[in-house]
Design an enzyme around this catalytic site. Sequence first.
Site, PDB file in Angstrom:
ATOM      1  N   SER A   1       0.930  -1.163   0.022  1.00  0.00           N
ATOM      2  CA  SER A   1      -0.112  -0.050   0.074  1.00  0.00           C
ATOM      3  C   SER A   1       0.910   1.165   0.007  1.00  0.00           C
ATOM      4  O   SER A   1       0.297   2.414  -0.373  1.00  0.00           O
ATOM      5  CB  SER A   1      -0.806   0.102   1.066  1.00  0.00           C
ATOM      6  OG  SER A   1      -0.393   0.025   2.232  1.00  0.00           O
TER       7      SER A   1
ATOM      8  N   HIS B   1       2.491   4.804   4.441  1.00  0.00           N
ATOM      9  CA  HIS B   1       1.345   5.257   3.853  1.00  0.00           C
ATOM     10  C   HIS B   1       1.537   6.811   3.301  1.00  0.00           C
ATOM     11  O   HIS B   1       1.333   7.292   2.524  1.00  0.00           O
ATOM     12  CB  HIS B   1       0.018   5.194   4.615  1.00  0.00           C
ATOM     13  CG  HIS B   1      -0.938   3.925   4.650  1.00  0.00           C
ATOM     14  ND1 HIS B   1      -2.037   3.710   4.862  1.00  0.00           N
ATOM     15  CD2 HIS B   1      -0.321   2.807   4.270  1.00  0.00           C
ATOM     16  CE1 HIS B   1      -2.443   2.451   5.073  1.00  0.00           C
ATOM     17  NE2 HIS B   1      -1.346   1.837   4.582  1.00  0.00           N
TER      18      HIS B   1
END
Length: 321
Positions: A219, A277
Site C-alpha cells: 500500500s 502510507h
Amino acid sequence: METPGPAHTETPKSAVQHRTPTPMVDPEATISSPRSFGRLVRPFFFTVGFTGCSFGSAAIWQYESLKSQIQSYFSEARADWLEKIRPQKRGDFRKEINQWWHSLTEGQRTVTGIIAANVIVFCCWRVRSLQPFMVRYFISNPASKTLCSPMLLSTFSHISFYHMAVNMYILWSFSTSAVSMLGREQFTAVYLSAGVFSSFVSYVCKMSTGRFGQSVGASGAIMAILAAVCTKIPEAKLAIIFLPMFTFTAANALKAIIAMDTAGLVLGWRFFDHAAHLGGAVFGIWYILLGHEWIWKNREPFVKVWHDLRTRRGGGPGGSA
C-alpha cells in the site's frame, strides 16, 4: 472508480503469530539495541540508487518499445494473413487467452505482473520451510540486520489474504487511469520507487519514535499511485465499494486518507504502517508536481547514451527514441 483505502500493515509480533502457522520473528532482529540513525545510511543510499535505476530502466524500456513498434507492425500483419489462411481449431484455448488479454486496458495488463508476483509471494508464506527466508527478506524492519532488500520485497508481501485482496483490487481499479496518464514504463518506475521510498519513511519514523515493528504490504506503492491520480485529476469522482451511492472528488478522498494516516501516526496507532502510507502519498504528489519535470522530462541525455552504446554494440545504425 470504486475503492476502499489501501492497507500497508504494520505487524507486531503478536499480530504476526495470529496470522501464520509459525511465529514470524526475525532471529537477527536487534530491537533491544539502542537506536542508531547510522543504520539509516545504507537504506537512504539504497532508496536513492534504486529510484535512479528504476527510472533509468524505464527510459530504456520505453526506448526499446518504441524501437520495436515498426518491426512488430510488419510481424502482426504477417500473422494476421497467416491466421486467415490457416484452418481454425475449435475451442482453441490459446486464442481465448489472447482475446481475454487484449480485452484488458493497457493499465490492467501492466499491473497483471505485479498482482501475479504478490500472489506468488503470498503462496510462499504458506510453505513452512520457507518461513525463515520470508521473514528475513520479505518483512521490512529497521531492527533487522537485513535492511535494504526487504524495503522492496516487502511491498510484494502479504500475510493475510484479505490484506492482499484489498490492495490488489485498489491497484487494479486505479491502473487504467494511472497508466493512461503516465505510460506503462513510467508507471512501473513510480510504483517500485514509491514502494522503496515508503519503506524508508517507515524506517525513519520507527527509528525516531522507538516504535519498532515489522511491516508488509504494497500500500505504500499503491498510495503513491492513488495520490498521483488524485493530484492530476482532482475532480474525478470516486466511491467506496460498499457504498457506491455516495461519491466524492479525488482531491477530497486524498485529503481524508492523508488526514487519517497523519492522525494514526501522531496517536501511535499500530494496525497500519501510517508512516509508509504517508511516504507513498508524498512521493505520488511530489512526482506529479515536480518529479515528472525533474526526472522523466530530462531522460533524453541518458537515452542518447544508451542509444550510442546499443548502436556500437550492434555494429550498425540504431533506431531513435
